[in-house]
Motif scaffolding. Structure first.
Motif, PDB file in Angstrom:
ATOM      1  N   GLU A   1     -33.314   8.205 -43.388  1.00 16.68           N
ATOM      2  CA  GLU A   1     -33.189   9.664 -43.425  1.00 16.68           C
ATOM      3  C   GLU A   1     -34.142  10.346 -42.455  1.00 16.68           C
ATOM      4  O   GLU A   1     -33.800  11.352 -41.831  1.00 16.68           O
ATOM      5  CB  GLU A   1     -33.453  10.167 -44.846  1.00 16.68           C
ATOM      6  CG  GLU A   1     -32.351   9.790 -45.840  1.00 16.68           C
ATOM      7  CD  GLU A   1     -32.715  10.130 -47.267  1.00 16.68           C
ATOM      8  OE1 GLU A   1     -33.824  10.697 -47.487  1.00 16.68           O
ATOM      9  OE2 GLU A   1     -31.921   9.829 -48.173  1.00 16.68           O
ATOM     10  N   ASN A   2     -35.353   9.813 -42.327  1.00 18.72           N
ATOM     11  CA  ASN A   2     -36.368  10.488 -41.521  1.00 18.72           C
ATOM     12  C   ASN A   2     -36.356  10.088 -40.056  1.00 18.72           C
ATOM     13  O   ASN A   2     -36.827  10.850 -39.209  1.00 18.72           O
ATOM     14  CB  ASN A   2     -37.755  10.237 -42.128  1.00 18.72           C
ATOM     15  CG  ASN A   2     -37.960  11.027 -43.401  1.00 18.72           C
ATOM     16  OD1 ASN A   2     -38.285  12.206 -43.363  1.00 18.72           O
ATOM     17  ND2 ASN A   2     -37.739  10.388 -44.540  1.00 18.72           N
ATOM     18  N   LEU A   3     -35.817   8.923 -39.752  1.00 21.22           N
ATOM     19  CA  LEU A   3     -35.735   8.490 -38.354  1.00 21.22           C
ATOM     20  C   LEU A   3     -34.387   8.828 -37.727  1.00 21.22           C
ATOM     21  O   LEU A   3     -34.219   8.695 -36.522  1.00 21.22           O
ATOM     22  CB  LEU A   3     -35.969   6.974 -38.259  1.00 21.22           C
ATOM     23  CG  LEU A   3     -37.359   6.488 -38.660  1.00 21.22           C
ATOM     24  CD1 LEU A   3     -37.414   4.964 -38.623  1.00 21.22           C
ATOM     25  CD2 LEU A   3     -38.428   7.086 -37.770  1.00 21.22           C
ATOM     26  N   HIS A   4     -33.416   9.251 -38.546  1.00 20.64           N
ATOM     27  CA  HIS A   4     -32.052   9.534 -38.065  1.00 20.64           C
ATOM     28  C   HIS A   4     -31.476   8.328 -37.329  1.00 20.64           C
ATOM     29  O   HIS A   4     -30.860   8.452 -36.272  1.00 20.64           O
ATOM     30  CB  HIS A   4     -32.040  10.776 -37.168  1.00 20.64           C
ATOM     31  CG  HIS A   4     -32.592  11.993 -37.843  1.00 20.64           C
ATOM     32  ND1 HIS A   4     -31.981  12.579 -38.920  1.00 20.64           N
ATOM     33  CD2 HIS A   4     -33.720  12.719 -37.614  1.00 20.64           C
ATOM     34  CE1 HIS A   4     -32.688  13.635 -39.323  1.00 20.64           C
ATOM     35  NE2 HIS A   4     -33.755  13.729 -38.552  1.00 20.64           N
ATOM     36  N   MET A   5     -31.722   7.169 -37.919  1.00 24.19           N
ATOM     37  CA  MET A   5     -31.259   5.920 -37.350  1.00 24.19           C
ATOM     38  C   MET A   5     -30.759   5.035 -38.485  1.00 24.19           C
ATOM     39  O   MET A   5     -31.424   4.900 -39.509  1.00 24.19           O
ATOM     40  CB  MET A   5     -32.395   5.221 -36.595  1.00 24.19           C
ATOM     41  CG  MET A   5     -32.027   3.886 -35.988  1.00 24.19           C
ATOM     42  SD  MET A   5     -33.399   3.194 -35.003  1.00 24.19           S
ATOM     43  CE  MET A   5     -34.602   2.899 -36.293  1.00 24.19           C
TER      44      MET A   5
END
Length: 204
Positions: free
Chosen positions: A57-61
């Motif tokens: 969610e936080n790395l958008h990966m």
């Protein structure tokens, strides 16, 4: 006649390197799906999934959880080498969560040539059994591992997940996320390495 035959042989040899049209087609590098994670040995499934989701969610990966792997050894390096074949061309790197058989104090090991970082989940478990604290520790270290695999360096900001901590007390005080400059650099590297962006849909 002999000269014509020689000319034909030379042209035949040169033919494979000829290009037609205005310019030759450029072969784009294979786009990577993201990272992979794997549990190695007796690592709690729910806690591993919590850390995976947080990083995704936080790395958008995209971070794909692979099938768990058996491991009965004590060396973090051995655990990393044992799963290095799972990286392949699909992933930018692999984060392994391992529970080594013996007492290993190190929190992790980086095998960057194999594109693998191994986290010692056993060493991160709080002595008081606090599962929320345990989950947050794993989230921080998974975020840190993903950054290392993408080429980020240690950060001087003690609030960044890439700060070089020395004790679990310092780990507990750190942010679970990257500082803004490190996050911007992470996005740049994703583009450079042709890693697909992944946005987790927001639940309604």
């Amino acid at each position: 006649m002999k000269r014509m035959m020689m000319t034909w042989v030379v042209l035949s040899l040169l033919a494979p390197v000829w290009t037609f049209g205005e310019e030759a087609a450029v072969v784009e590098p294979l786009q990577k799906e993201g990272m992979a994670m794997v549990r190695i040995g007796a690592v709690d499934e729910a806690l591993a999934e919590r850390a995976r989701l947080f990083a995704e969610e936080n790395l958008h990966m995209r971070i794909e959880m692979l099938a768990p792997q058996e491991f009965s050894g004590e060396s973090l390096d051995d655990a990393g080498r044992a799963v290095s074949g799972l990286v392949g061309k699909k992933y930018a790197g692999l984060v392994g969560l391992v529970a080594p058989a013996g007492t290993v104090g190190a929190h992790g090991v980086s095998l960057l040539e194999q594109r693998v970082v191994v986290i010692n989940a056993k060493a991160l478990e709080p002595q008081d059994g606090d599962q929320e604290k345990y989950g947050r520790r794993l989230e921080r270290v998974v975020m840190r591992s993903c950054g290392m695999l993408m080429g980020l360096q240690s950060c001087p900001n003690p609030q960044c997940a890439l700060w070089s901590y020395s004790t679990v007390e310092q780990l507990d005080e750190m942010s679970r996320n990257f500082c803004p400059p490190c996050q911007e650099k992470f996005v740049e590297i994703m583009k450079e390495k042709n890693v697909k962006e992944h946005v987790v849909p927001v639940a309604e």
